[in-house]
Scaffold this active site. Structure first.
Site, PDB file in Angstrom:
ATOM      1  N   ASP A 160      48.241  66.879  -3.727  1.00  0.00           N
ATOM      2  CA  ASP A 160      49.555  67.134  -4.299  1.00  0.00           C
ATOM      3  C   ASP A 160      49.645  66.260  -5.554  1.00  0.00           C
ATOM      4  O   ASP A 160      48.911  65.284  -5.709  1.00  0.00           O
ATOM      5  CB  ASP A 160      50.683  66.824  -3.308  1.00  0.00           C
ATOM      6  CG  ASP A 160      51.997  67.490  -3.732  1.00  0.00           C
ATOM      7  OD1 ASP A 160      52.100  67.940  -4.905  1.00  0.00           O
ATOM      8  OD2 ASP A 160      52.929  67.567  -2.906  1.00  0.00           O
TER       9      ASP A 160
HETATM   10  C1  BGC Z   1      55.068  69.334  -5.017  1.00  0.00           C
HETATM   11  C2  BGC Z   1      54.103  70.483  -4.853  1.00  0.00           C
HETATM   12  C3  BGC Z   1      53.851  71.139  -6.163  1.00  0.00           C
HETATM   13  C4  BGC Z   1      53.323  70.114  -7.142  1.00  0.00           C
HETATM   14  C5  BGC Z   1      53.041  70.669  -8.522  1.00  0.00           C
HETATM   15  C6  BGC Z   1      54.670  68.400  -6.133  1.00  0.00           C
HETATM   16  O1  BGC Z   1      55.718  67.528  -6.441  1.00  0.00           O
HETATM   17  O2  BGC Z   1      55.182  68.614  -3.811  1.00  0.00           O
HETATM   18  O3  BGC Z   1      54.594  71.403  -3.917  1.00  0.00           O
HETATM   19  O4  BGC Z   1      52.970  72.211  -6.022  1.00  0.00           O
HETATM   20  O5  BGC Z   1      54.305  69.091  -7.299  1.00  0.00           O
HETATM   21  O6  BGC Z   1      54.216  70.983  -9.151  1.00  0.00           O
END
Ligand code: BGC
Length: 743
Positions: A227
């Site tokens: 993530d």
């Molecule tokens: C989120 C993810 C997301 C990623 C990219 C993170 O803050 O938890 O779900 O895909 O950011 O935007």
């Protein structure tokens, strides 16, 4: 230095560079490899206009905003979810996006979960079945999915540090099970690790999770991406099986990898393997790119409307107030949400729709008579006495009032602190109902809100979730009966927050959250504690009615087949979601009273009968045996209850299932009770007792024959019994007994 396997020809420094992003949304261009784009997800493509970061969330190219998972899940329709996945694939491809960051499949553990709108259900089977089709649909278009957030990311509070403290059975059966299903059935191109820790270990550096479980046990063949910002220690992450750190890491991370390889603290093969996986992903993605790809925005808007209509759940419809007649009625549409829709949640999934339908416009378009609007409350959802008074008057002079209420906001990054809808809006509802008893309430929000006690006075209640860009039209379709509602709850609506199984352990404190309710998540916990609920899991009304015949269940190759005739006894064509819940009376294992094990979504024309078949895979009957640390099917006569919700079970059938061998070898630490319950152990011990008695000793053995004394002694391990005076055996003899019992 170069390594020779997988990503050969890349130096260690190049491998390090390749295993972290080139920028916020791209992999790095290294050697001959171009960059590819990964972007959110999940309910629409959020391709950042400027290549920027999370800032300016709406600064993304327009794309279709399909219903977020809360509504898509409520369709309980794998085929429809597949089509939405495929449409998202078409849009990604047309926008040059190679990996769409979804689906989000964490369990809705608490209704307060701030990202529940991005997740499907409080049940792992339903989540897994739907997400499998989403991934298959998306990937059928040459675009990769990113199954997220792996794992146990069921809250936003302290999400980057909190440790989800959860026992292995609960972990396997509840929090990992949907991931396992999707990985094994759809092979997503990527899996995204979560921010949180699990039992103290950061998901991004959890070798057990990312390698032993994901790859060795489940056979995952794709790439693990972090993530965004989840990696704490690059070296530990690569060692654990984390292939791609996103977004682009600073050079310090790359340097740390190079140093670790040089000084021998990181096996070069680990970095080489990760770099090879990034290369494989890039090559696969590049081969699938099609600069000429386009998509049909109108067709996708229509699909968004279809999916939204099918995700709406009709909770209450006293006296058949709905559907509304299309002619000769004056309709008062009340509530700012009817004009300014709440259609998606905040955070990384928030995207820029190609268009946005309001319920007010769409009701006006479908209505045959006059439609009058009153805002009822301030744009921020708070009270405004003048607007309320106008709304009440508008309702009083209309034939029917439709009131739109909802939460102000739900977003990634923060859990909610209440399940209550804004007080001003509930006060408005009460006054409108008093002015006009023919009142329909439509709710917009991302996760469960309390409907009790105010729904008692409301004749018709429509659960409108967050429905995406075409939600306004979808609500109008349901109100007028263009669409016969078939959505079903994927989460229990409790009477009170304090009734929820997670209540005492959410969201934890001091960076730990204890999953105290264990396997009793959602309806499992409500059922186990015989707790009344407002609306149960699986519930949803229709404008027609369905009658269930007698179910039959037969053992078939690979599992169980449940058959049930279902008749549409009403006057309209409709869709029923036939749900099958399993239990095993007399089980030796602690279980929820009922567990969803299969379902079928069927369209049945008025007056027709469908012979519905639901297949349950034998593997889905398995529980995680913590003693053996593996899955096991317990043998016995399974009860399969079939019905229209978890608490509306209409018919049932039983079927015998052969169990797995779950014998745990006896040890000196096994208790007297365990020894006697084991056929071989009982025999061996019985002989020892008899031998001791024949020699006039071993009085304890004689005492154990007395039922009351046996109860007293049954919890004593054999090793401890050997130390008692008058024991029928010595400590040395116990070792022989163990060998004999397990031979
Ligand atoms: C989120 C993810 C997301 C990623 C990219 C993170 O803050 O938890 O779900 O895909 O950011 O935007």
């Amino acid at each position: 230095m170069t390594t020779d396997a997988g990503s050969s020809r890349l130096t260690t420094a190049e491998q390090a560079a390749l295993t972290s992003g080139g920028d916020f949304w791209h992999t790095a261009a290294v050697a001959d490899l171009p960059q590819i784009m990964l972007t959110d997800g999940p309910h629409g493509v959020r391709k950042q206009v400027s290549g920027a970061d999370h800032g300016g969330l709406l600064a993304s190219e327009p794309a279709t905003c399909f219903p977020p998972a809360v509504a898509l899940g409520s369709t309980w329709d794998p085929e429809l979810v597949h089509r939405v996945g495929a449409a998202l694939g078409d849009e990604s491809r047309a926008m040059g996006v190679s990996v769409l960051l979804g689906p989000g499949i964490n369990l809705k553990r608490s209704p307060l979960g701030g990202r529940n709108f991005e997740y499907y259900a409080e049940d792992p089977l339903l989540t897994g079945v739907l997400a499998t089709e989403w991934v298959r649909g998306l990937q059928s278009r040459g675009v990769g999915a990113s199954l997220k957030h792996f794992a146990v990311n069921s809250q936003e509070t302290d999400r980057m540090r909190v440790s989800a403290d959860v026992d292995e059975r609960t972990l396997r059966e509840m929090y990992l099970r949907a991931f396992q299903r999707v990985v094994q059935q759809a092979q997503p191109w990527t899996v995204m690790c979560s921010y949180n820790r699990i039992n103290g270990v950061h998901a991004s550096q959890d070798h057990w999770l990312l390698t032993r479980v994901l790859r060795d046990e489940w056979g995952f063949e794709g790439l693990v991406v972090s993530d965004w910002g989840a990696v704490v220690d690059r070296v530990a992450a690569v060692r654990a099986g984390l292939d791609l750190t996103m977004p682009g890491s600073d050079d310090a991370g790359d340097d740390a990898l190079v140093r670790a390889v040089a000084d021998g603290t990181l096996d070069p093969a680990a970095l080489d393997t990760s770099a090879a996986r990034v290369r494989a992903l890039v090559e696969r993605a590049v081969a699938a790119l099609d600069p000429a790809a386009t998509y049909d925005t109108d067709a996708h808007h229509a699909l968004a409307r279809e999916a939204a209509g099918r995700g709406i759940v009709l909770l209450k419809n006293d006296g058949g107030l709905l559907p509304l007649p299309r002619h000769d009625v004056t309709i008062a549409v009340i509530g700012e949400h009817a004009r300014t829709p709440r259609f998606q949640g905040g955070g990384s999934s928030q995207m820029n729709p190609t268009r946005l339908d309001s319920a007010l416009t769409e009701i006006t378009a479908l209505a045959g008579g006059p439609v009058r609007f009153a805002a009822g409350y301030a744009p921020d959802g708070t009270a405004d006495e003048q607007l309320t008074a106008e709304a009440v008057e508008t309702a009083r002079t209309a034939d029917v009032a439709v009131v739109f209420i909802g939460t102000a906001q739900e977003t990634e990054g923060a859990d909610r602190d209440t399940l209550e809808l804004p007080a001003a809006q509930l006060a408005l509802v009460a006054r409108v109902v008093a002015a006009n008893p023919c009142t329909v309430v439509v709710m917009s929000h991302g996760a469960v809100v309390l409907t009790s006690p105010w729904d008692r006075d409301v004749p018709a209640l429509v659960e409108g979730w967050l429905l995406g860009q075409a939600g306004g039209g979808a609500v109008a379709d349901v109100l007028f009966g263009v669409v016969n509602p078939s959505g079903r709850l994927t989460e229990t609506i409790p009477l009170r927050l304090a009734h929820h199984p997670s209540h005492l352990d959410f969201p934890g404190e001091a960076s730990h959250v204890r999953y105290g309710e264990g396997i009793h998540v959602g309806y499992r916990g409500f059922d186990a504690r015989e707790q009344e609920v407002a609306y149960p899991f699986g519930f949803g009304l229709s404008y027609t009615a369905f009658a269930y015949g007698d179910a039959t269940a037969t053992a078939v190759d690979g599992g169980i087949e449940v058959r049930v005739p279902v008749t549409n006894t009403g006057g309209r064509d409709g869709r029923e979601v036939v749900q099958v819940y399993a239990s095993l009376p007399g089980s030796a294992v602690r279980r929820a009273p009922r567990e969803l094990k299969g379902f079928a979504h069927v369209a049945i024309a008025a007056g027709q009968t469908a012979d519905v078949v639901v297949r349950i895979a034998r593997d889905d009957l398995a529980h995680w045996d913590p003693r053996l640390r593996r899955w096991a099917v317990e043998g016995g006569e399974y009860l399969l209850a079939v019905g229209a919700s978890s608490r509306d079970l209409r018919t049932s059938a039983t079927v015998a299932v052969d169990g797995d061998d779950t014998r745990v070898p006896l040890t000196a630490e096994s208790t007297l009770g365990e020894w006697l319950a084991d056929p071989r152990g009982g025999q061996v011990l019985g002989q020892a007792f008899a031998a001791a008695a024949a020699q006039g000793g071993g009085g304890l053995a004689g005492m154990a024959a007395d039922p009351q004394i046996f109860m007293f002694l049954s919890g004593v391990p054999l090793s401890r019994m050997a130390a008692f005076p008058d024991s029928p055996f010595t400590a040395e003899a116990v070792a022989q007994l163990v060998a004999a019992a397990n031979s």
